[in-house]
Design a protein around this motif. Structure first.
Motif, PDB file in Angstrom:
ATOM      1  N   GLY A  59      44.996  29.533  44.709  1.00 27.73           N
ATOM      2  CA  GLY A  59      43.960  30.791  44.932  1.00 27.73           C
ATOM      3  C   GLY A  59      42.876  30.276  43.672  1.00 27.73           C
ATOM      4  O   GLY A  59      43.061  30.488  42.739  1.00 27.73           O
ATOM      5  N   MET A  60      41.860  29.870  44.205  1.00 22.65           N
ATOM      6  CA  MET A  60      40.632  29.617  43.429  1.00 22.65           C
ATOM      7  C   MET A  60      39.611  30.721  43.713  1.00 22.65           C
ATOM      8  O   MET A  60      38.256  30.534  43.463  1.00 22.65           O
ATOM      9  N   GLY A  61      40.020  31.904  44.151  1.00 23.88           N
ATOM     10  CA  GLY A  61      38.932  33.157  44.444  1.00 23.88           C
ATOM     11  C   GLY A  61      38.307  33.316  43.318  1.00 23.88           C
ATOM     12  O   GLY A  61      38.802  33.379  42.238  1.00 23.88           O
ATOM     13  N   TYR A  62      36.936  33.993  43.245  1.00 22.00           N
ATOM     14  CA  TYR A  62      36.402  34.267  41.998  1.00 22.00           C
ATOM     15  C   TYR A  62      36.794  35.453  41.453  1.00 22.00           C
ATOM     16  O   TYR A  62      36.915  35.695  40.085  1.00 22.00           O
ATOM     17  N   ALA A  63      37.223  36.610  42.157  1.00 21.74           N
ATOM     18  CA  ALA A  63      38.036  37.831  41.849  1.00 21.74           C
ATOM     19  C   ALA A  63      39.050  37.192  40.880  1.00 21.74           C
ATOM     20  O   ALA A  63      39.464  37.863  39.799  1.00 21.74           O
ATOM     21  N   ASP A  64      39.905  36.495  41.542  1.00 18.74           N
ATOM     22  CA  ASP A  64      41.247  36.129  40.743  1.00 18.74           C
ATOM     23  C   ASP A  64      40.782  35.342  39.641  1.00 18.74           C
ATOM     24  O   ASP A  64      41.455  35.674  38.594  1.00 18.74           O
ATOM     25  N   MET A  65      39.846  34.512  39.509  1.00 14.27           N
ATOM     26  CA  MET A  65      39.562  33.811  38.216  1.00 14.27           C
ATOM     27  C   MET A  65      38.725  34.720  37.097  1.00 14.27           C
ATOM     28  O   MET A  65      39.265  34.811  36.170  1.00 14.27           O
ATOM     29  N   GLY A 166      50.649  10.245  30.523  1.00 14.82           N
ATOM     30  CA  GLY A 166      52.186  10.652  31.107  1.00 14.82           C
ATOM     31  C   GLY A 166      53.188   9.659  30.686  1.00 14.82           C
ATOM     32  O   GLY A 166      52.958   8.446  29.978  1.00 14.82           O
ATOM     33  N   GLU A 167      54.556   9.951  31.369  1.00 21.92           N
ATOM     34  CA  GLU A 167      55.462   8.893  30.780  1.00 21.92           C
ATOM     35  C   GLU A 167      55.256   7.492  31.443  1.00 21.92           C
ATOM     36  O   GLU A 167      55.893   6.572  31.072  1.00 21.92           O
ATOM     37  N   ASP A 168      54.827   7.585  32.545  1.00 19.37           N
ATOM     38  CA  ASP A 168      54.706   6.371  33.443  1.00 19.37           C
ATOM     39  C   ASP A 168      53.124   6.127  33.813  1.00 19.37           C
ATOM     40  O   ASP A 168      52.726   5.347  34.711  1.00 19.37           O
ATOM     41  N   GLY A 169      52.176   6.092  32.611  1.00 18.68           N
ATOM     42  CA  GLY A 169      51.022   5.809  32.700  1.00 18.68           C
ATOM     43  C   GLY A 169      49.962   7.074  32.736  1.00 18.68           C
ATOM     44  O   GLY A 169      50.463   8.106  32.529  1.00 18.68           O
ATOM     45  N   MET A 170      48.558   6.958  32.861  1.00 17.82           N
ATOM     46  CA  MET A 170      47.570   7.734  32.839  1.00 17.82           C
ATOM     47  C   MET A 170      47.730   8.741  34.156  1.00 17.82           C
ATOM     48  O   MET A 170      48.039   8.440  35.362  1.00 17.82           O
ATOM     49  N   THR A 171      47.573  10.077  33.892  1.00 16.86           N
ATOM     50  CA  THR A 171      47.531  11.134  35.091  1.00 16.86           C
ATOM     51  C   THR A 171      46.448  12.109  34.944  1.00 16.86           C
ATOM     52  O   THR A 171      45.586  11.968  33.940  1.00 16.86           O
ATOM     53  N   VAL A 172      46.435  13.210  35.564  1.00 14.86           N
ATOM     54  CA  VAL A 172      45.388  14.219  35.385  1.00 14.86           C
ATOM     55  C   VAL A 172      46.063  15.514  35.174  1.00 14.86           C
ATOM     56  O   VAL A 172      47.394  15.653  35.437  1.00 14.86           O
ATOM     57  N   ARG A 173      45.271  16.388  34.376  1.00 18.66           N
ATOM     58  CA  ARG A 173      46.006  17.591  34.034  1.00 18.66           C
ATOM     59  C   ARG A 173      45.318  18.798  34.821  1.00 18.66           C
ATOM     60  O   ARG A 173      45.788  19.953  34.629  1.00 18.66           O
ATOM     61  N   VAL A 174      44.285  18.626  35.784  1.00 14.55           N
ATOM     62  CA  VAL A 174      44.064  19.635  36.609  1.00 14.55           C
ATOM     63  C   VAL A 174      44.610  19.560  37.898  1.00 14.55           C
ATOM     64  O   VAL A 174      45.231  18.675  38.172  1.00 14.55           O
ATOM     65  N   GLY A 175      44.738  20.920  38.271  1.00 14.45           N
ATOM     66  CA  GLY A 175      45.415  21.185  39.760  1.00 14.45           C
ATOM     67  C   GLY A 175      44.559  20.661  40.859  1.00 14.45           C
ATOM     68  O   GLY A 175      44.178  21.670  41.544  1.00 14.45           O
ATOM     69  N   LEU A 176      44.771  19.255  41.174  1.00 14.34           N
ATOM     70  CA  LEU A 176      43.870  18.831  42.156  1.00 14.34           C
ATOM     71  C   LEU A 176      44.024  19.631  43.661  1.00 14.34           C
ATOM     72  O   LEU A 176      43.312  19.874  44.448  1.00 14.34           O
ATOM     73  N   ASP A 177      45.452  19.748  43.908  1.00 18.09           N
ATOM     74  CA  ASP A 177      45.875  20.232  45.065  1.00 18.09           C
ATOM     75  C   ASP A 177      45.300  21.735  45.152  1.00 18.09           C
ATOM     76  O   ASP A 177      45.038  21.956  46.476  1.00 18.09           O
ATOM     77  N   GLN A 178      45.615  22.554  44.341  1.00 18.51           N
ATOM     78  CA  GLN A 178      45.109  23.835  44.366  1.00 18.51           C
ATOM     79  C   GLN A 178      43.824  24.060  44.480  1.00 18.51           C
ATOM     80  O   GLN A 178      43.130  25.138  45.198  1.00 18.51           O
ATOM     81  N   ILE A 179      42.933  23.075  43.869  1.00 14.99           N
ATOM     82  CA  ILE A 179      41.412  23.166  43.943  1.00 14.99           C
ATOM     83  C   ILE A 179      40.949  22.738  45.250  1.00 14.99           C
ATOM     84  O   ILE A 179      40.084  23.330  46.156  1.00 14.99           O
ATOM     85  N   ALA A 180      41.672  21.803  45.937  1.00 16.33           N
ATOM     86  CA  ALA A 180      41.207  21.318  47.186  1.00 16.33           C
ATOM     87  C   ALA A 180      41.559  22.361  48.177  1.00 16.33           C
ATOM     88  O   ALA A 180      40.814  22.373  49.442  1.00 16.33           O
ATOM     89  N   GLU A 181      42.706  22.939  48.123  1.00 17.83           N
ATOM     90  CA  GLU A 181      43.107  23.675  49.100  1.00 17.83           C
ATOM     91  C   GLU A 181      42.402  25.119  49.166  1.00 17.83           C
ATOM     92  O   GLU A 181      42.204  25.724  50.494  1.00 17.83           O
ATOM     93  N   ASP A 182      41.614  25.427  48.168  1.00 13.94           N
ATOM     94  CA  ASP A 182      40.885  26.552  48.295  1.00 13.94           C
ATOM     95  C   ASP A 182      39.319  26.353  47.975  1.00 13.94           C
ATOM     96  O   ASP A 182      38.617  27.089  47.251  1.00 13.94           O
ATOM     97  N   TYR A 183      39.113  25.124  48.156  1.00  9.80           N
ATOM     98  CA  TYR A 183      37.682  24.845  47.894  1.00  9.80           C
ATOM     99  C   TYR A 183      36.679  25.526  48.532  1.00  9.80           C
ATOM    100  O   TYR A 183      35.478  25.691  47.780  1.00  9.80           O
ATOM    101  N   ALA A 184      36.852  26.158  49.399  1.00 10.60           N
ATOM    102  CA  ALA A 184      35.935  27.167  50.165  1.00 10.60           C
ATOM    103  C   ALA A 184      35.427  28.283  49.448  1.00 10.60           C
ATOM    104  O   ALA A 184      34.374  28.778  49.494  1.00 10.60           O
ATOM    105  N   SER A 185      36.444  28.696  48.697  1.00 12.09           N
ATOM    106  CA  SER A 185      36.138  29.821  47.751  1.00 12.09           C
ATOM    107  C   SER A 185      35.286  29.505  46.582  1.00 12.09           C
ATOM    108  O   SER A 185      34.423  30.223  46.328  1.00 12.09           O
ATOM    109  N   ILE A 186      35.469  28.023  46.125  1.00 10.96           N
ATOM    110  CA  ILE A 186      34.747  27.746  44.976  1.00 10.96           C
ATOM    111  C   ILE A 186      33.311  27.486  45.313  1.00 10.96           C
ATOM    112  O   ILE A 186      32.350  27.852  44.778  1.00 10.96           O
ATOM    113  N   SER A 187      33.144  26.941  46.624  1.00 12.42           N
ATOM    114  CA  SER A 187      31.772  26.715  47.130  1.00 12.42           C
ATOM    115  C   SER A 187      31.183  27.893  47.857  1.00 12.42           C
ATOM    116  O   SER A 187      29.938  27.905  47.813  1.00 12.42           O
TER     117      SER A 187
END
Length: 258
Positions: A59-65, A166-187
């Motif tokens: 959920g990336m809705g603006y009301a939630d954020m 991370g333990e096995d190399g570089m990774t990312v700290r953002v929730g990419l899947d959560q952002i992508a699945e609700d990108y319509a709300s962001i835009s």
């Protein structure tokens, strides 16, 4: 359900300034500005959900954020604040102003309009997903992977602020899947209804497509009292013109009664 947001709090007296970053950013991106602002006032800079060190959730809705930010202000016993948001964070700030106008001493919106946008962030999300999936050994290898998606080094450097080891190399700290699945709300448009009548400053970049002259009539329907300042910059105006950005924001805040 609201999330407990990670945040930077400088402490201090008076009405604080709350800073809300844009998509794929974090409070850390604002540290140079925070260092300046804290000489004059308390500053609270947040990591929105799925960003920085804050929890990940669907959920990336603006009301939630916006409610996440309100919950943080409640936790910190902040009854009223000046609220500044850039890009996606600007839409969070507008939503906050609509949902709880009594909590805002003033509103500063940096290079975004209260409307839906058609462009996307497929390149940026793809670059970070590549790093997450392939786990490069270091930042140099991570940059090479991202370069397959993004030519501009400045953009890659910005995205690299999301990299962690991370333990096995570089990774990312953002929730990419959560952002992508609700990108319509962001835009999409900010949440809430009606206009915010409180003191408002809109700062835009002259080379940015996010707040054009054609958008101003619709912007003023939502932010009728807005002062408009234009800096010689693109969308990342606070990074491209930090001194000018500080000057216009500080001038506006100085005119407000704490």
């Amino acid at each position: 359900m609201t999330l407990a947001l990670h945040h930077i709090d400088t402490g201090g007296d008076g009405t604080p300034l709350v800073v809300i970053h844009g998509l794929l950013g974090s409070a850390d991106n604002w540290r140079s500005h925070i260092k300046k602002w804290q000489e004059q006032r308390r500053v609270i800079a947040v990591d929105l959900r799925n960003h920085g060190r804050s929890p990940h959730a669907s959920g990336m809705g603006y009301a939630d954020m916006a409610r996440d930010v309100l919950a943080l202000l409640d936790e910190l016993n902040v009854a009223k604040a000046h609220v500044l948001g850039h890009s996606m964070g600007g839409k969070v700030a507008i939503t906050l102003a609509r949902l709880a106008p009594e909590r805002l001493a003033s509103l500063v919106v940096a290079d975004v309009a209260p409307q839906a946008y058609g462009h996307g962030h497929d390149r940026e999300l793809g670059a970070l997903r590549r790093v997450r999936d392939e786990r490069p050994a270091d930042r140099r290898q991570a940059d090479a992977l991202m370069a397959d998606h993004i030519d501009e080094r400045a953009t890659r450097l910005f995205l690299a602020t999301n990299l962690v080891r991370g333990e096995d190399g570089m990774t990312v700290r953002v929730g990419l899947d959560q952002i992508a699945e609700d990108y319509a709300s962001i835009s999409g448009e900010p949440d809430g209804e009606g206009a915010f009548e409180g003191p408002t400053l809109v700062v835009r970049g002259s080379r940015s497509p996010y707040v054009t002259d054609a958008m101003l009539p619709a912007l003023r329907e939502v932010l009728p009292t807005a002062e408009l300042e234009t800096l010689e910059a693109g969308h990342w105006l606070h990074a491209e013109q930090p001194e000018a950005f500080q000057a216009v924001v500080n001038g506006f805040l100085a005119r407000q009664a704490d």
